[in-house]
Design a protein around this motif. Structure first.
Motif, short mmCIF file in Angstrom:
data_model
loop_
_atom_site.label_atom_id
_atom_site.label_comp_id
_atom_site.label_asym_id
_atom_site.label_seq_id
_atom_site.Cartn_x
_atom_site.Cartn_y
_atom_site.Cartn_z
N ASP A 206 0.82 -1.21 0.00
CA ASP A 206 0.00 0.00 0.00
C ASP A 206 0.85 1.26 0.00
O ASP A 206 0.42 2.32 -0.47
N THR A 291 0.65 4.51 -9.40
CA THR A 291 -0.23 3.39 -9.07
C THR A 291 0.36 2.60 -7.89
O THR A 291 1.52 2.17 -7.96
N HIS A 294 -0.18 -2.79 -4.77
CA HIS A 294 -1.24 -3.78 -4.60
C HIS A 294 -2.28 -3.65 -5.72
O HIS A 294 -2.84 -4.64 -6.18
N THR A 295 -2.52 -2.41 -6.18
CA THR A 295 -3.44 -2.20 -7.30
C THR A 295 -2.84 -2.74 -8.60
O THR A 295 -3.54 -3.38 -9.39
N GLN A 296 -1.54 -2.49 -8.80
CA GLN A 296 -0.91 -2.95 -10.03
C GLN A 296 -0.82 -4.47 -10.09
O GLN A 296 -0.93 -5.07 -11.17
N LEU A 297 -0.66 -5.11 -8.95
CA LEU A 297 -0.64 -6.58 -8.92
C LEU A 297 -1.97 -7.13 -9.43
O LEU A 297 -2.01 -8.08 -10.23
N ILE A 298 -3.06 -6.52 -8.98
CA ILE A 298 -4.39 -6.95 -9.44
C ILE A 298 -4.57 -6.63 -10.92
O ILE A 298 -5.12 -7.43 -11.68
N ASN A 299 -4.06 -5.46 -11.35
CA ASN A 299 -4.18 -5.08 -12.76
C ASN A 299 -3.41 -6.02 -13.68
O ASN A 299 -3.89 -6.37 -14.77
N GLN A 301 -2.91 -9.09 -13.12
CA GLN A 301 -3.70 -10.33 -13.16
C GLN A 301 -4.91 -10.18 -14.09
O GLN A 301 -5.21 -11.07 -14.88
N LYS A 302 -5.59 -9.05 -13.99
CA LYS A 302 -6.77 -8.83 -14.83
C LYS A 302 -6.41 -8.76 -16.31
O LYS A 302 -7.10 -9.32 -17.16
#
Length: 431
Positions: A206, A291, A294-299, A301-302
């Motif tokens: 974060d 960014t 933690h947001t980029q990790l999800i991005n 993946q998406k």
């Protein structure tokens, strides 16, 4: 009339001891129930442990639980005080005032030692051993004391309303990130050191943005279509990376991302062309520099991506970030010995280190366990310029907190190399 097998005084003493034990039960129950680890309790409830289920049900109504315990505790304490007074007057009938004073003093000491301090200390140390068995006795007391609890709760609620105290906005059991970090850090032998580092790495995502871990623009390796065919083929063959950005003249004019496995047609063609490279690329994936990780990790993946070009608010490419870089923030660097494998950081005989100006401050902090500031500048060169508030034109030394940074080489208005040392460590070596 037959005499009683036991005297009245003996019966009173027995009742008094029983009442003190009851007081100890209520005191220890209160401390134990309130000292239970809520997260461990929830885990035991999921496993179906009956005593944990009972305790959890009681804790769902904390006001009623406390009311039941306090009612029971006060009843037995008042009864114990009454019986102690009767015993004292029977033992000292000629001086009732002295008897009452002595009974008050002695009973207070007995209650404090045997019914308050000792049981509460034990309960605080072994909350589950006390709370779980106690839950079986407290549960029926809820029914017995229900009318009194109802009256008490309404009286207390009315008083709090008069005082304008809102009980609904109380503290939550939810833990903040910093509290979670403290729990992980103080877990000791329960969690292995390596796993602790991984958990702390996840919690730190974060606080870290993409710009903190990206490969800076000047270090990005890519294919420039302005180069000739032979040069491009040689770069692909000798590349240490599986993915390369393809651009024309300037990284801001990036065409796409090339996976080397898709370059076979170009490499083995009798008439290779730059058009073949363009067709083999996939669309660019751009990542804003601020960014959070933690947001980029999800991005990642998406989007099913492993690499992205980092851009600033103006759309200019600032660097490149990969999934591997991001995962290293969680699990640590994949190389065994960062310090001796690093091309940017070299240890000296005097305990100092020579670093390139482009070396990341966060990498230095992680490698050496230092605490150089990371809020502003990202590299050693940037840190020096930030501290001096100007571009250095000669070799000099600056002090940043506990660290000394000596400029060794300047070229093209940039610090190329600098020597870093820890003042505290240097003092220890001198001693």
């Amino acid at each position: 009339m037959d005499e009683l097998p036991i005297s009245i005084d003996a019966i009173l003493w027995i009742v008094l001891v029983i009442l003190i034990l009851c007081s100890a039960f209520f005191s220890s129950s209160e401390t134990a129930m309130m000292s239970l680890n809520r997260y461990r309790l929830k885990n035991l409830v999921k496993k179906g442990q009956k005593s944990a289920v009972n305790a959890n049900k009681l804790l769902k109504r904390p006001e009623s639980l406390i009311s039941v315990i306090l009612i029971g505790n006060n009843l037995v304490n008042i009864a114990a005080a009454s019986i102690a007074s009767v015993l004292a007057t029977r033992l000292l009938p000629e001086n009732e005032n002295l008897a009452l004073i002595l009974s008050t003093i002695l009973l207070t000491i007995a209650v404090l030692v045997f019914a308050e301090v000792t049981p509460k200390t034990i309960a605080q140390k072994f909350p589950e051993r006390i709370a779980f068995p106690a839950s079986y006795l407290l549960k029926p007391l809820f029914t017995v004391f229900a009318p009194l609890v109802w009256v008490m709760n309404h009286l207390v609620g009315s008083l709090l309303w008069i005082l304008r105290i809102d009980t609904k906005s109380g503290s939550s059991d939810a833990l903040s990130t910093e509290e979670l970090k403290t729990i992980v850090t103080e877990s000791g032998e329960v969690i292995q050191t390596q796993r602790q580092d991984m958990l702390l790495g996840v919690l730190d995502l974060d606080n870290v943005s993409v710009s903190d871990i990206m490969v800076p623009r000047n270090e990005v390796v890519g294919l420039d279509l302005d180069d000739d065919i032979e040069s491009l083929a040689e770069q692909i063959k000798l590349s240490h990376f599986t993915r390369l950005p393809v651009y024309k003249g300037d990284l801001d004019k990036v065409i796409g991302m090339l996976h080397l496995r898709d370059a076979n047609d170009f490499l083995f063609s009798e008439n290779p062309s730059k058009v073949m490279l363009k067709k083999a690329t996939i669309d660019n994936y751009f990542v804003p520099e601020n960014t959070p990780l933690h947001t980029q990790l999800i991005n990642f993946q998406k989007e099913k991506r492993r690499m992205g070009l980092v851009v600033d608010e103006y759309g200019d490419v600032q660097g490149l970030v990969t999934l591997e870089d991001l995962l290293e923030e969680i699990v640590g660097d994949f190389t065994r010995d960062i310090l001796f494998n690093s091309k940017d950081l070299h240890e000296q005989n005097d305990g100092s280190y020579v670093a390139e100006g482009s070396t990341s401050i966060r990498d230095i902090n992680k490698t050496l366990n230092w605490k150089l500031p990371t809020e502003g500048a990202k590299t050693i060169n940037g840190l020096i310029v930030e501290q001096l508030e100007s571009i250095p034109d000669s070799n000099m030394s600056i002090i940043v907190g506990d660290y000394v940074i000596e400029i060794l080489q300047i070229k093209d208005k940039k610090v190329m190399t600098a020597q870093l040392s820890n003042k505290k460590k240097q003092k220890q070596l001198d001693l």
